[in-house]
Scaffold this active site. Structure first.
Site, PDB file in Angstrom:
ATOM      1  N   LYS A 241      14.593  62.208 -68.127  1.00  0.00           N
ATOM      2  CA  LYS A 241      14.065  61.088 -67.355  1.00  0.00           C
ATOM      3  C   LYS A 241      14.187  59.801 -68.159  1.00  0.00           C
ATOM      4  O   LYS A 241      14.142  59.817 -69.392  1.00  0.00           O
ATOM      5  CB  LYS A 241      12.583  61.317 -67.037  1.00  0.00           C
ATOM      6  CG  LYS A 241      12.265  62.475 -66.116  1.00  0.00           C
ATOM      7  CD  LYS A 241      10.754  62.601 -65.966  1.00  0.00           C
ATOM      8  CE  LYS A 241      10.357  63.763 -65.073  1.00  0.00           C
ATOM      9  NZ  LYS A 241      10.678  63.490 -63.651  1.00  0.00           N
ATOM     10  N   ARG A 315       9.913  73.829 -59.194  1.00  0.00           N
ATOM     11  CA  ARG A 315      10.175  74.869 -58.185  1.00  0.00           C
ATOM     12  C   ARG A 315      10.642  76.171 -58.826  1.00  0.00           C
ATOM     13  O   ARG A 315      10.445  77.253 -58.253  1.00  0.00           O
ATOM     14  CB  ARG A 315      11.197  74.343 -57.173  1.00  0.00           C
ATOM     15  CG  ARG A 315      12.578  74.097 -57.718  1.00  0.00           C
ATOM     16  CD  ARG A 315      13.390  73.155 -56.857  1.00  0.00           C
ATOM     17  NE  ARG A 315      12.880  71.786 -56.949  1.00  0.00           N
ATOM     18  CZ  ARG A 315      13.397  70.759 -56.268  1.00  0.00           C
ATOM     19  NH1 ARG A 315      14.414  70.959 -55.439  1.00  0.00           N
ATOM     20  NH2 ARG A 315      12.902  69.543 -56.415  1.00  0.00           N
TER      21      ARG A 315
END
Length: 463
Positions: A241, A315
């Protein structure tokens, strides 16, 4: 991290207290006319208008005999109607005139909560509300404690809250309520929960990945699985990020915080369920052994997953946890996760994107959210987008190219790990408040917690 608002409430038995006059806009002129000249003069001097949220200190016959005006939009009171007064009034005891506190008991309690681990608070709790509804105190206290759990955990920086600290929180909860705690890590995690291991394998010593499980309740009762995403810090992995995106990633365990808080509510109320709490706790770090874009990951379910983005790690860990939850044939599976930026783009910070594979379950969740002033918004498990998860070399991939319907495709990925005939709901919650309001300071926040708790009480009833 224990906030106890119990001392902030007392049954009203006529004790000495300052009065809070609760007045709606429509009733304001009539109420004002009935006041003494001294009070009317004070209202005029303060230029008080009957806008919801307006307050004023009103003089009495003696110096200590003052009271408070609170203007509200309507009665019964809403959750946050008393929060501003709880923050700003002098310490002391108060009683309402013109309305019962009702749902506003919670706002009174949370208006006096602050995160104090690193900074001395401006004030300490000391405003006591006398209530004619003593039967409502216990629920307000329980919800305030649970909300404070979420806020405090999310606000804690990753240096002080890693997988081991999440494990310690679960262990303390298990000890308090007589639950059984199981923690899987090391070689057992590698073989049993390969996606959880893959995401967390690059973390430093002492911050190793693990699956935390807690079981509680009568095995004869309906089995309820509650799962919380416990990514204690998300660097993005090798798909790193930018610094702006990493700034708040201490909150990426917000799902785990919600799950821990909900488990505390369930056990504290002795809800007649067999609770199975699961927290996949990891740090998505960067090192030479970090999992890579393009890797094909094994899963507990036996599917293979092409990892197209190491920043779509939540996830992955939830997939293994969902598989584990489904192995015990639960009546219901609920998961909380700070899963996608796409949900925030679609709905903003206040509305958790809510996915459910059963219409009646979705309706119950939305209704409970409305009733508790903790709104949810249903999003579609749109079968037409399932093809976006196709991989050329594995059974599925974790993050489709293009970014279309990102919250939906993430939920569809999770659905692959839910047993076909098991009711399941997934809350993609932000767990953060970007700016403050009375009773709701900037920082970690419980969003969806009260809604889910209300649904569970309606579904399973009392012990």
């Amino acid at each position: 991290m224990t906030y106890d608002p119990t001392p902030l409430f007392q049954p009203d038995r006529g004790q000495s207290a300052h009065t809070i006059h609760v007045v709606t806009k429509d009733a304001f002129e009539g109420w004002r006319t009935a006041q003494s000249p001294r009070v009317r003069t004070a209202l005029d001097a303060a230029r008080v208008e009957a806008k919801p949220g307006a307050t004023a200190i009103l003089p009495g016959a003696e110096a200590e005999d003052w009271s408070v005006l609170l203007c509200v939009a309507k009665t019964p009171l809403g959750t946050w109607d008393l929060a501003k007064l709880a923050e700003t009034l002098p310490d002391g005891s108060y009683r309402l005139d013109g309305a019962n506190a009702g749902a506003a008991l919670l706002g009174w309690a949370l208006g006096q909560h602050a995160f104090t681990r690193y900074k001395k608070p401006d004030r300490t709790p000391g405003r006591v509300l006398l209530t004619a509804e003593p039967a409502r105190i216990a629920e307000a206290v329980a919800l305030a404690r649970a909300t404070a759990v979420v806020r405090d955990l999310v606000n804690t920086p990753a240096a002080d809250l890693g997988p081991a600290e999440l494990e310690a929180e679960a262990a303390a909860l298990a000890e308090t309520h007589g639950a059984q705690l199981t923690v899987t890590k090391g070689a057992a995690l590698v073989s049993g929960y390969p996606m959880i291991h893959a995401v967390g394998q690059a973390a430093a010593t002492g911050r190793e990945p693990r699956l935390i499980e807690l079981e509680w309740g009568n095995p004869a009762h309906p089995r309820l699985a509650v799962i919380g995403k416990g990514v204690c810090f998300d660097s993005g992995g090798l798909d790193i990020k930018p610094s702006s995106g990493m700034r708040l990633m201490k909150k990426d365990m917000g799902g785990a915080a919600h799950a821990l808080a909900l488990a505390g509510l369930i056990m504290g109320a002795r809800l007649p369920v067999r609770l199975h709490l699961l927290i996949p706790a990891v740090e998505n770090a960067i090192a030479g052994n970090a999992f890579r874009p393009g890797d094909v990951l094994a899963t507990r379910k036996g599917l293979t997953v092409e990892n197209t983005n190491t920043d779509a790690e939540g996830r992955l860990v939830l997939g293994d946890a969902l598989t584990r939850a489904g192995e015990n044939t639960p009546d219901l599976i609920l998961d909380f996760a700070t899963l996608t930026g796409a949900a925030r783009v679609a709905l903003g910070p206040d509305l958790p994107a809510t996915f459910a594979n059963d219409d009646a379950l979705a309706e119950a969740l939305l209704a409970a959210g409305t009733a508790s002033e903790d709104p949810l918004w249903r999003m579609p498990l749109w079968d037409g987008y399932d093809e976006m998860l196709k991989s050329d070399i594995a059974d599925l991939l974790n993050a489709p190219d293009g970014g279309f319907a990102g919250a939906v495709t993430a939920a569809l990925f999770l659905r692959r790990f839910v047993p076909e005939h098991t009711q399941w709901a997934h809350l993609d919650t932000f767990a953060w408040r970007p700016s403050g309001k009375p009773g709701r300071p900037k920082g970690g926040e419980a969003l969806g917690l009260r809604a889910v708790w209300g649904m569970l009480k309606g579904r399973y009833g009392a012990a």
